[in-house]
Scaffold this motif. Structure first.
Motif, PDB file in Angstrom:
ATOM      1  N   LEU A 144      -0.040  11.817  -3.441  1.00 11.40           N
ATOM      2  CA  LEU A 144      -1.608  12.111  -3.787  1.00 11.40           C
ATOM      3  C   LEU A 144      -1.770  12.088  -5.311  1.00 11.40           C
ATOM      4  O   LEU A 144      -2.820  11.648  -5.720  1.00 11.40           O
ATOM      5  CB  LEU A 144      -2.024  13.414  -3.016  1.00 11.40           C
ATOM      6  N   GLN A 145      -0.863  12.461  -6.061  1.00  9.33           N
ATOM      7  CA  GLN A 145      -1.075  12.718  -7.455  1.00  9.33           C
ATOM      8  C   GLN A 145      -1.198  11.186  -7.975  1.00  9.33           C
ATOM      9  O   GLN A 145      -1.812  11.035  -9.184  1.00  9.33           O
ATOM     10  CB  GLN A 145       0.290  13.468  -8.146  1.00  9.33           C
ATOM     11  N   THR A 146      -0.521  10.388  -7.429  1.00  7.66           N
ATOM     12  CA  THR A 146      -0.586   9.017  -8.033  1.00  7.66           C
ATOM     13  C   THR A 146      -2.201   8.595  -7.978  1.00  7.66           C
ATOM     14  O   THR A 146      -2.294   7.500  -8.599  1.00  7.66           O
ATOM     15  CB  THR A 146       0.229   7.885  -7.513  1.00  7.66           C
ATOM     16  N   ALA A 147      -2.930   8.873  -7.115  1.00  4.40           N
ATOM     17  CA  ALA A 147      -4.429   8.710  -7.034  1.00  4.40           C
ATOM     18  C   ALA A 147      -5.402   9.319  -7.896  1.00  4.40           C
ATOM     19  O   ALA A 147      -6.587   9.235  -7.907  1.00  4.40           O
ATOM     20  CB  ALA A 147      -4.681   8.583  -5.583  1.00  4.40           C
TER      21      ALA A 147
ATOM     22  N   THR B 135     -12.069   4.904   1.857  1.00  4.40           N
ATOM     23  CA  THR B 135     -12.166   5.062   0.474  1.00  4.40           C
ATOM     24  C   THR B 135     -11.041   6.340   0.099  1.00  4.40           C
ATOM     25  O   THR B 135     -10.449   6.732   0.822  1.00  4.40           O
ATOM     26  CB  THR B 135     -13.483   6.003   0.023  1.00  4.40           C
ATOM     27  N   LEU B 136     -10.896   6.612  -1.019  1.00  2.00           N
ATOM     28  CA  LEU B 136     -10.089   7.534  -1.776  1.00  2.00           C
ATOM     29  C   LEU B 136     -10.331   9.007  -0.893  1.00  2.00           C
ATOM     30  O   LEU B 136      -9.440   9.819  -0.479  1.00  2.00           O
ATOM     31  CB  LEU B 136     -10.052   7.791  -3.230  1.00  2.00           C
ATOM     32  N   GLU B 137     -11.608   9.289  -1.011  1.00  2.00           N
ATOM     33  CA  GLU B 137     -12.092  10.594  -0.428  1.00  2.00           C
ATOM     34  C   GLU B 137     -11.510  10.617   1.031  1.00  2.00           C
ATOM     35  O   GLU B 137     -11.294  11.817   1.529  1.00  2.00           O
ATOM     36  CB  GLU B 137     -13.509  10.665  -0.584  1.00  2.00           C
ATOM     37  N   TYR B 138     -11.841   9.574   1.748  1.00  2.00           N
ATOM     38  CA  TYR B 138     -11.498   9.464   3.366  1.00  2.00           C
ATOM     39  C   TYR B 138      -9.876   9.646   3.289  1.00  2.00           C
ATOM     40  O   TYR B 138      -9.560  10.290   4.190  1.00  2.00           O
ATOM     41  CB  TYR B 138     -12.041   8.392   3.897  1.00  2.00           C
ATOM     42  N   LEU B 139      -9.285   8.844   2.654  1.00  2.00           N
ATOM     43  CA  LEU B 139      -7.534   8.717   2.891  1.00  2.00           C
ATOM     44  C   LEU B 139      -7.201  10.090   2.228  1.00  2.00           C
ATOM     45  O   LEU B 139      -6.194  10.591   2.980  1.00  2.00           O
ATOM     46  CB  LEU B 139      -7.268   7.459   1.946  1.00  2.00           C
ATOM     47  N   ARG B 140      -7.472  10.872   1.197  1.00  2.00           N
ATOM     48  CA  ARG B 140      -7.108  12.131   1.257  1.00  2.00           C
ATOM     49  C   ARG B 140      -7.341  13.183   2.059  1.00  2.00           C
ATOM     50  O   ARG B 140      -6.501  13.863   2.536  1.00  2.00           O
ATOM     51  CB  ARG B 140      -7.857  12.745  -0.410  1.00  2.00           C
TER      52      ARG B 140
ATOM     53  N   ASP C 238      -7.815  10.840 -10.360  1.00  2.00           N
ATOM     54  CA  ASP C 238      -8.621  10.546 -11.351  1.00  2.00           C
ATOM     55  C   ASP C 238      -8.804   9.184 -11.240  1.00  2.00           C
ATOM     56  O   ASP C 238      -9.228   8.353 -12.196  1.00  2.00           O
ATOM     57  CB  ASP C 238      -8.069  10.971 -12.858  1.00  2.00           C
ATOM     58  N   LEU C 239      -8.635   8.280 -10.332  1.00  2.00           N
ATOM     59  CA  LEU C 239      -8.710   6.770 -10.126  1.00  2.00           C
ATOM     60  C   LEU C 239     -10.082   6.473  -9.328  1.00  2.00           C
ATOM     61  O   LEU C 239     -10.610   7.371  -8.649  1.00  2.00           O
ATOM     62  CB  LEU C 239      -7.784   6.230  -9.192  1.00  2.00           C
ATOM     63  N   THR C 240     -10.652   5.534  -9.456  1.00  2.00           N
ATOM     64  CA  THR C 240     -11.802   5.216  -8.979  1.00  2.00           C
ATOM     65  C   THR C 240     -11.292   4.540  -7.479  1.00  2.00           C
ATOM     66  O   THR C 240     -10.252   3.927  -7.513  1.00  2.00           O
ATOM     67  CB  THR C 240     -12.594   4.008  -9.671  1.00  2.00           C
ATOM     68  N   ASP C 241     -12.269   4.122  -6.782  1.00  2.08           N
ATOM     69  CA  ASP C 241     -11.806   3.320  -5.609  1.00  2.08           C
ATOM     70  C   ASP C 241     -11.314   1.963  -5.566  1.00  2.08           C
ATOM     71  O   ASP C 241     -10.369   1.456  -5.098  1.00  2.08           O
ATOM     72  CB  ASP C 241     -12.971   3.265  -4.550  1.00  2.08           C
ATOM     73  N   GLU C 242     -11.987   1.334  -6.827  1.00  4.44           N
ATOM     74  CA  GLU C 242     -11.629   0.099  -7.103  1.00  4.44           C
ATOM     75  C   GLU C 242     -10.268  -0.036  -7.736  1.00  4.44           C
ATOM     76  O   GLU C 242      -9.050  -0.795  -7.364  1.00  4.44           O
ATOM     77  CB  GLU C 242     -12.571  -0.585  -8.221  1.00  4.44           C
ATOM     78  N   GLN C 243     -10.006   0.889  -8.664  1.00  4.12           N
ATOM     79  CA  GLN C 243      -8.449   1.107  -9.238  1.00  4.12           C
ATOM     80  C   GLN C 243      -7.478   1.286  -8.039  1.00  4.12           C
ATOM     81  O   GLN C 243      -6.410   0.778  -8.090  1.00  4.12           O
ATOM     82  CB  GLN C 243      -8.329   2.114 -10.294  1.00  4.12           C
TER      83      GLN C 243
ATOM     84  N   HIS D 257       6.744   3.969  -4.885  1.00  6.12           N
ATOM     85  CA  HIS D 257       5.905   2.479  -5.142  1.00  6.12           C
ATOM     86  C   HIS D 257       4.713   2.812  -6.094  1.00  6.12           C
ATOM     87  O   HIS D 257       4.200   1.984  -6.627  1.00  6.12           O
ATOM     88  CB  HIS D 257       5.649   1.892  -3.817  1.00  6.12           C
ATOM     89  N   ALA D 258       4.116   3.962  -5.281  1.00  3.96           N
ATOM     90  CA  ALA D 258       2.691   4.064  -5.604  1.00  3.96           C
ATOM     91  C   ALA D 258       2.614   4.672  -7.407  1.00  3.96           C
ATOM     92  O   ALA D 258       1.763   4.424  -8.272  1.00  3.96           O
ATOM     93  CB  ALA D 258       2.004   5.330  -4.998  1.00  3.96           C
ATOM     94  N   ASP D 259       3.800   5.360  -7.762  1.00  6.30           N
ATOM     95  CA  ASP D 259       3.854   5.617  -9.248  1.00  6.30           C
ATOM     96  C   ASP D 259       4.088   4.470 -10.070  1.00  6.30           C
ATOM     97  O   ASP D 259       3.316   4.280 -11.191  1.00  6.30           O
ATOM     98  CB  ASP D 259       5.218   6.573  -9.323  1.00  6.30           C
ATOM     99  N   ILE D 260       4.928   3.382  -9.805  1.00  2.12           N
ATOM    100  CA  ILE D 260       5.112   2.152 -10.365  1.00  2.12           C
ATOM    101  C   ILE D 260       3.663   1.592 -10.525  1.00  2.12           C
ATOM    102  O   ILE D 260       3.236   0.965 -11.585  1.00  2.12           O
ATOM    103  CB  ILE D 260       5.972   1.141  -9.691  1.00  2.12           C
ATOM    104  N   ILE D 261       3.003   1.389  -9.213  1.00  2.00           N
ATOM    105  CA  ILE D 261       1.563   0.781  -9.176  1.00  2.00           C
ATOM    106  C   ILE D 261       0.766   1.395 -10.301  1.00  2.00           C
ATOM    107  O   ILE D 261      -0.222   0.960 -11.013  1.00  2.00           O
ATOM    108  CB  ILE D 261       1.035   0.897  -7.827  1.00  2.00           C
ATOM    109  N   ARG D 262       0.353   3.027 -10.217  1.00  2.00           N
ATOM    110  CA  ARG D 262      -0.372   3.726 -11.048  1.00  2.00           C
ATOM    111  C   ARG D 262       0.153   3.392 -12.595  1.00  2.00           C
ATOM    112  O   ARG D 262      -0.822   3.329 -13.585  1.00  2.00           O
ATOM    113  CB  ARG D 262      -0.114   5.202 -10.864  1.00  2.00           C
ATOM    114  N   GLU D 263       1.451   3.346 -12.807  1.00  2.00           N
ATOM    115  CA  GLU D 263       1.766   3.066 -14.332  1.00  2.00           C
ATOM    116  C   GLU D 263       1.097   1.707 -14.867  1.00  2.00           C
ATOM    117  O   GLU D 263       1.023   1.584 -15.989  1.00  2.00           O
ATOM    118  CB  GLU D 263       3.128   3.257 -14.523  1.00  2.00           C
ATOM    119  N   ALA D 264       1.206   0.770 -13.929  1.00  2.00           N
ATOM    120  CA  ALA D 264       0.742  -0.579 -14.228  1.00  2.00           C
ATOM    121  C   ALA D 264      -0.801  -0.763 -14.559  1.00  2.00           C
ATOM    122  O   ALA D 264      -1.301  -1.653 -15.292  1.00  2.00           O
ATOM    123  CB  ALA D 264       1.058  -1.524 -13.167  1.00  2.00           C
ATOM    124  N   ILE D 265      -1.557   0.360 -13.778  1.00  2.00           N
ATOM    125  CA  ILE D 265      -3.033   0.493 -13.696  1.00  2.00           C
ATOM    126  C   ILE D 265      -3.470   1.132 -15.318  1.00  2.00           C
ATOM    127  O   ILE D 265      -4.053   0.429 -15.992  1.00  2.00           O
ATOM    128  CB  ILE D 265      -3.656   1.183 -12.791  1.00  2.00           C
TER     129      ILE D 265
END
Length: 199
Positions: free
Chosen positions: A32-35, A123-128, A37-42, A184-192
């Motif tokens: 969850l931490q990887t998400a 959405t992120l809100e829904y998924l959380r 402060d992200l927007t839904d688009e990000q 996986h998500a950590d690597i994706i977030r770092e690339a964002i």
């Protein structure tokens, strides 16, 4: 000790149960931490060579955890035919044969893996919220189920035929699944945006 404290102490899991619940919660937290402060688009951005996104990983983990802990209680019928990967309508021998003609690439077969496909409402809100809801059900199972109770695995090429998994083994499987996808998500977030969960 007052009556409320005594009741709470009786309800709180101890030992192995508590460790399983706490460890799953910790690794869900990393995911969850990887998400954060992200927007839904990000969150829907495939920022690496992989097609995976943070949002699709959140969806997959929630779906997988829900299904596996239903399996822990109900057995393979928990997956049902509507669940694409373990549905009883999939002819895995035919999928394997088709993949063999494409150098073993399942992506080139008629079978489609939809476990990471997002719907508009996810959405992120829904998924959380969904992850939290699923986590509450997981905790309930781990608090109350016989950890040694076991069911035969569904038919799939990646499972050895005739093997059964206990509630404990399902919890360990989900810990591995969540941890892998948090990485996986950590690597994706770092690339964002360069942000990392650790380090």
């Amino acid at each position: 000790m007052n009556a409320i404290a005594e009741t709470t102490a009786k309800q709180a899991p101890a030992g192995e149960r508590a460790e399983l619940i706490a460890t799953l919660e910790r690794h869900r937290g990393f995911l969850l931490q990887t998400a954060q402060d992200l927007t839904d688009e990000q969150a829907r951005t495939a920022s690496t060579v992989s097609a995976l996104t943070i949002a699709s990983l959140l969806k997959h983990v929630a779906d997988a955890e829900e299904e596996w802990f239903r399996f822990a209680v109900e057995g393979a019928r928990a997956f049902g035919s509507e669940h694409g990967v373990y549905g009883d309508d999939i002819d895995w021998d035919a999928v394997d044969a088709e993949a063999a003609t494409n150098d073993g690439d399942w992506a080139e077969t008629e079978w489609t893996d939809t476990r990471f496909v997002l719907a508009e409402h996810e959405t992120l809100e829904y998924l959380r919220a969904r992850i939290e809801q699923v986590a509450a059900r997981t905790e309930e199972v781990l608090r109350t189920a016989d950890l040694d109770s076991a069911h035969p695995l569904p038919v799939a090429p990646w499972f050895e035929p005739g093997v059964s998994w206990s509630v404990r083994r399902v919890a360990i499987h989900m810990l591995a699944e969540i941890s892998q996808h948090a990485g996986h998500a950590d690597i994706i977030r770092e690339a964002i945006d360069g942000r990392k969960t650790m380090g």
